[in-house]
Scaffold this motif. Structure first.
Motif, PDB file in Angstrom:
ATOM      1  N   ALA A 117      -5.103   5.747   4.822  1.00 27.48           N
ATOM      2  CA  ALA A 117      -4.748   6.285   6.132  1.00 27.48           C
ATOM      3  C   ALA A 117      -3.508   7.168   6.059  1.00 27.48           C
ATOM      4  O   ALA A 117      -3.112   7.767   7.057  1.00 27.48           O
ATOM      5  CB  ALA A 117      -4.509   5.155   7.127  1.00 27.48           C
ATOM      6  N   ARG A 118      -2.887   7.245   4.877  1.00 29.11           N
ATOM      7  CA  ARG A 118      -1.702   8.085   4.685  1.00 29.11           C
ATOM      8  C   ARG A 118      -1.902   8.966   3.458  1.00 29.11           C
ATOM      9  O   ARG A 118      -1.288   8.779   2.417  1.00 29.11           O
ATOM     10  CB  ARG A 118      -0.446   7.224   4.523  1.00 29.11           C
ATOM     11  N   VAL A 119      -2.807   9.918   3.599  1.00 30.58           N
ATOM     12  CA  VAL A 119      -3.075  10.872   2.534  1.00 30.58           C
ATOM     13  C   VAL A 119      -2.372  12.180   2.874  1.00 30.58           C
ATOM     14  O   VAL A 119      -2.427  12.659   4.013  1.00 30.58           O
ATOM     15  CB  VAL A 119      -4.590  11.112   2.366  1.00 30.58           C
ATOM     16  N   PHE A 120      -1.693  12.760   1.895  1.00 29.38           N
ATOM     17  CA  PHE A 120      -1.032  14.042   2.051  1.00 29.38           C
ATOM     18  C   PHE A 120      -1.583  14.997   1.005  1.00 29.38           C
ATOM     19  O   PHE A 120      -1.920  14.585  -0.109  1.00 29.38           O
ATOM     20  CB  PHE A 120       0.483  13.904   1.889  1.00 29.38           C
ATOM     21  N   VAL A 121      -1.690  16.261   1.368  1.00 27.71           N
ATOM     22  CA  VAL A 121      -2.195  17.284   0.452  1.00 27.71           C
ATOM     23  C   VAL A 121      -1.080  18.299   0.232  1.00 27.71           C
ATOM     24  O   VAL A 121      -0.553  18.873   1.204  1.00 27.71           O
ATOM     25  CB  VAL A 121      -3.450  17.982   1.006  1.00 27.71           C
ATOM     26  N   ALA A 122      -0.722  18.509  -1.027  1.00 27.24           N
ATOM     27  CA  ALA A 122       0.380  19.411  -1.360  1.00 27.24           C
ATOM     28  C   ALA A 122      -0.031  20.345  -2.478  1.00 27.24           C
ATOM     29  O   ALA A 122      -0.942  20.049  -3.253  1.00 27.24           O
ATOM     30  CB  ALA A 122       1.623  18.615  -1.772  1.00 27.24           C
ATOM     31  N   GLY A 123       0.661  21.459  -2.550  1.00 24.09           N
ATOM     32  CA  GLY A 123       0.407  22.380  -3.643  1.00 24.09           C
ATOM     33  C   GLY A 123       1.512  23.403  -3.735  1.00 24.09           C
ATOM     34  O   GLY A 123       2.204  23.694  -2.760  1.00 24.09           O
ATOM     35  N   GLU A 124       1.667  23.931  -4.937  1.00 25.57           N
ATOM     36  CA  GLU A 124       2.695  24.924  -5.211  1.00 25.57           C
ATOM     37  C   GLU A 124       2.014  26.248  -5.540  1.00 25.57           C
ATOM     38  O   GLU A 124       1.055  26.278  -6.310  1.00 25.57           O
ATOM     39  CB  GLU A 124       3.553  24.444  -6.384  1.00 25.57           C
ATOM     40  N   SER A 125       2.480  27.333  -4.935  1.00 21.12           N
ATOM     41  CA  SER A 125       1.936  28.668  -5.166  1.00 21.12           C
ATOM     42  C   SER A 125       0.450  28.696  -4.805  1.00 21.12           C
ATOM     43  O   SER A 125       0.095  28.429  -3.661  1.00 21.12           O
ATOM     44  CB  SER A 125       2.197  29.109  -6.608  1.00 21.12           C
ATOM     45  N   ALA A 126      -0.453  28.961  -5.768  1.00 19.13           N
ATOM     46  CA  ALA A 126      -1.881  28.934  -5.442  1.00 19.13           C
ATOM     47  C   ALA A 126      -2.285  27.570  -4.903  1.00 19.13           C
ATOM     48  O   ALA A 126      -3.152  27.460  -4.029  1.00 19.13           O
ATOM     49  CB  ALA A 126      -2.711  29.284  -6.670  1.00 19.13           C
ATOM     50  N   GLY A 127      -1.641  26.500  -5.404  1.00 22.23           N
ATOM     51  CA  GLY A 127      -1.920  25.172  -4.879  1.00 22.23           C
ATOM     52  C   GLY A 127      -1.545  25.035  -3.418  1.00 22.23           C
ATOM     53  O   GLY A 127      -2.192  24.312  -2.657  1.00 22.23           O
ATOM     54  N   GLY A 128      -0.477  25.740  -2.981  1.00 21.90           N
ATOM     55  CA  GLY A 128      -0.114  25.747  -1.574  1.00 21.90           C
ATOM     56  C   GLY A 128      -1.146  26.481  -0.740  1.00 21.90           C
ATOM     57  O   GLY A 128      -1.453  26.076   0.392  1.00 21.90           O
ATOM     58  N   ASN A 129      -1.694  27.560  -1.287  1.00 17.78           N
ATOM     59  CA  ASN A 129      -2.800  28.262  -0.632  1.00 17.78           C
ATOM     60  C   ASN A 129      -3.991  27.320  -0.476  1.00 17.78           C
ATOM     61  O   ASN A 129      -4.619  27.262   0.589  1.00 17.78           O
ATOM     62  CB  ASN A 129      -3.162  29.492  -1.454  1.00 17.78           C
ATOM     63  N   ARG A 131       0.831  -1.194   0.000  1.00 17.07           N
ATOM     64  CA  ARG A 131       0.000   0.000   0.000  1.00 17.07           C
ATOM     65  C   ARG A 131       0.872   1.252   0.000  1.00 17.07           C
ATOM     66  O   ARG A 131       1.829   1.346   0.775  1.00 17.07           O
ATOM     67  CB  ARG A 131      -0.909   0.002   1.222  1.00 17.07           C
ATOM     68  N   LEU A 132       0.522   2.193  -0.851  1.00 22.65           N
ATOM     69  CA  LEU A 132       1.318   3.402  -1.010  1.00 22.65           C
ATOM     70  C   LEU A 132       0.570   4.614  -0.467  1.00 22.65           C
ATOM     71  O   LEU A 132      -0.668   4.696  -0.564  1.00 22.65           O
ATOM     72  CB  LEU A 132       1.621   3.645  -2.495  1.00 22.65           C
ATOM     73  N   PRO A 133       1.290   5.588   0.089  1.00 23.19           N
ATOM     74  CA  PRO A 133       0.618   6.831   0.491  1.00 23.19           C
ATOM     75  C   PRO A 133       0.020   7.523  -0.728  1.00 23.19           C
ATOM     76  O   PRO A 133       0.439   7.293  -1.869  1.00 23.19           O
ATOM     77  CB  PRO A 133       1.746   7.656   1.111  1.00 23.19           C
ATOM     78  N   VAL A 134      -0.979   8.355  -0.482  1.00 17.60           N
ATOM     79  CA  VAL A 134      -1.642   9.110  -1.547  1.00 17.60           C
ATOM     80  C   VAL A 134      -1.262  10.574  -1.398  1.00 17.60           C
ATOM     81  O   VAL A 134      -1.379  11.154  -0.307  1.00 17.60           O
ATOM     82  CB  VAL A 134      -3.174   8.959  -1.470  1.00 17.60           C
ATOM     83  N   LEU A 135      -0.790  11.176  -2.483  1.00 14.77           N
ATOM     84  CA  LEU A 135      -0.425  12.593  -2.483  1.00 14.77           C
ATOM     85  C   LEU A 135      -1.369  13.343  -3.418  1.00 14.77           C
ATOM     86  O   LEU A 135      -1.358  13.137  -4.630  1.00 14.77           O
ATOM     87  CB  LEU A 135       1.020  12.771  -2.944  1.00 14.77           C
ATOM     88  N   VAL A 136      -2.216  14.198  -2.840  1.00 18.58           N
ATOM     89  CA  VAL A 136      -3.108  15.053  -3.628  1.00 18.58           C
ATOM     90  C   VAL A 136      -2.349  16.340  -3.930  1.00 18.58           C
ATOM     91  O   VAL A 136      -1.877  17.022  -3.010  1.00 18.58           O
ATOM     92  CB  VAL A 136      -4.403  15.365  -2.861  1.00 18.58           C
ATOM     93  N   CYS A 137      -2.214  16.675  -5.219  1.00 18.81           N
ATOM     94  CA  CYS A 137      -1.413  17.823  -5.640  1.00 18.81           C
ATOM     95  C   CYS A 137      -2.277  18.851  -6.357  1.00 18.81           C
ATOM     96  O   CYS A 137      -3.083  18.484  -7.214  1.00 18.81           O
ATOM     97  CB  CYS A 137      -0.313  17.383  -6.603  1.00 18.81           C
ATOM     98  N   PHE A 138      -2.042  20.135  -6.038  1.00 21.99           N
ATOM     99  CA  PHE A 138      -2.702  21.228  -6.749  1.00 21.99           C
ATOM    100  C   PHE A 138      -1.633  22.116  -7.383  1.00 21.99           C
ATOM    101  O   PHE A 138      -0.699  22.564  -6.708  1.00 21.99           O
ATOM    102  CB  PHE A 138      -3.567  22.053  -5.796  1.00 21.99           C
ATOM    103  N   HIS A 139      -1.787  22.371  -8.686  1.00 23.12           N
ATOM    104  CA  HIS A 139      -0.797  23.165  -9.419  1.00 23.12           C
ATOM    105  C   HIS A 139      -0.891  24.640  -9.053  1.00 23.12           C
ATOM    106  O   HIS A 139      -1.870  25.115  -8.471  1.00 23.12           O
ATOM    107  CB  HIS A 139      -0.987  22.979 -10.926  1.00 23.12           C
TER     108      HIS A 139
END
Length: 336
Positions: free
Chosen positions: A161-173, A76-84
């Motif tokens: 159970a290992r979800v991460f939310v990431a974003g760069e610039s507006a995605g970080g907001n 099982r792999l962690p999930v990374l939700v990314c916003f540009h």
């Protein structure tokens, strides 16, 4: 002769977005391409990807990536939700540099990466994009609840159970606002099926009426200017709103206190040659004052959006190592 004047341009962002006096929006892909020289972004071997619809009502898609695993590596792999990034007005998951970046993240973080598009201003003013971020999390939760009926890649590979939310610039907001929604327990209750284990804000796009020091006196080499930032906020915030709007300024006079919010660990990445450097550093300091679990990493010689603009650079590689350490810091040892 007609008594009506022809529509005229009231806002122009570098020729890429023009807002006319009658409310019409004109976008020019050619202008955007001319401002960024063509570059080849090679595919990353050993990574699969596909596009899915997460919000049919608004026609919104996400691109899912996962590393190809051998039969002996079915874990099982962690999930990374990314916003540009793109100042809430520009960008897409299909942009070659960001697509390449997400492939690297899937491969090197050993994660299922969900890179989501969202509605942009000025056609869709904020908080539309924040609502779309919440929709992505709700979409993921539905798959977490579906068990074997979930999307096959998620059913086979995702550790919900290992979800991460990431974003760069507006995605970080956006990542910040997801953290607030999740931590407030009021707007985005996802239940026990899905756990967000952390947030990563990469050169996040924050604003405010009063200039931060790095905006008033931009660092040498900063390509992103205060004037560009101001214009993007004018094009994306509700009409008539100032840069102290709660979406732009989490510590503005009308912004709710973050003190009662239960944050999962937050990684804030600032760039030394970015006008937004001081806003990112101040954001991390304010969270730390509230005793929130926050870590600040500063890349002193880098500029805004340095990860996705140069996804094969050494600073990008170092940032990916920082992200990997952050994602695996609560495990017995870092995933190899």
């Amino acid at each position: 002769m007609s008594g009506h004047a022809a529509p005229h341009v009231v806002e122009d962002y570098r020729g890429m977005i023009q807002l006319l006096s009658d409310g019409t929006v004109v976008r020019s892909d050619a202008a955007g391409a001319a401002l960024q020289p063509p570059e080849h972004f090679p595919d990353v071997h050993g990574v699969q990807w596909k596009d899915l619809v997460y919000d049919a009502t608004h026609g919104l898609k996400l691109r899912m990536y996962r590393p190809i695993a051998g039969d002996a590596e079915k874990i099982r792999l962690p999930v990374l939700v990314c916003f540009h990034g793109g100042g809430y007005c520009l960008g897409a998951f299909s942009k070659p540099s960001f697509h390449c970046c997400c492939q690297r993240l899937a491969s090197e973080l050993r994660a299922v990466v969900l890179s989501a598009d969202y509605r942009l201003g000025p056609e869709h003013r904020l908080p539309a994009a924040i609502d779309d971020a919440a929709s992505v999390i709700s979409w993921l939760r539905r798959h977490a609840m579906s068990g074997p009926d979930a999307d096959p890649w998620l059913a086979e590979s995702a550790d919900f159970a290992r979800v991460f939310v990431a974003g760069e610039s507006a995605g970080g907001n956006m990542a910040h606002h997801v953290a607030v929604m999740m931590g407030s327990g009021q707007q985005l209750a996802v239940g026990p099926e899905l756990r967000v284990a952390g947030y990563m804000l990469l050169t996040p796009f924050f604003g405010g009426v009063e200039r931060a020091a790095s905006e008033a006196d931009p660092p040498a080499g900063a390509f992103f200017t205060p004037e560009m930032s101001d214009k993007l906020w004018r094009l994306s915030l509700p009409e008539g709103a100032t840069r102290d709007h709660p979406v732009a300024n989490p510590f503005g006079p009308a912004s709710p206190s973050l003190a009662p919010v239960g944050f999962s660990p937050v990684l804030v990445v600032a760039a030394g040659r970015d006008i937004l450097h001081d806003r990112a550093v101040n954001y991390a300091a304010r969270l730390k004052e509230m005793e929130k679990p926050v870590e600040l990493v500063v890349f002193e010689e880098e500029k805004h959006l340095f990860l996705s603009l140069q996804p094969w650079s050494e600073p990008a590689s170092e940032l990916i190592r920082v992200m990997k350490r952050f994602m695996h810091k609560d495990e017995g040892s870092e995933s190899k």
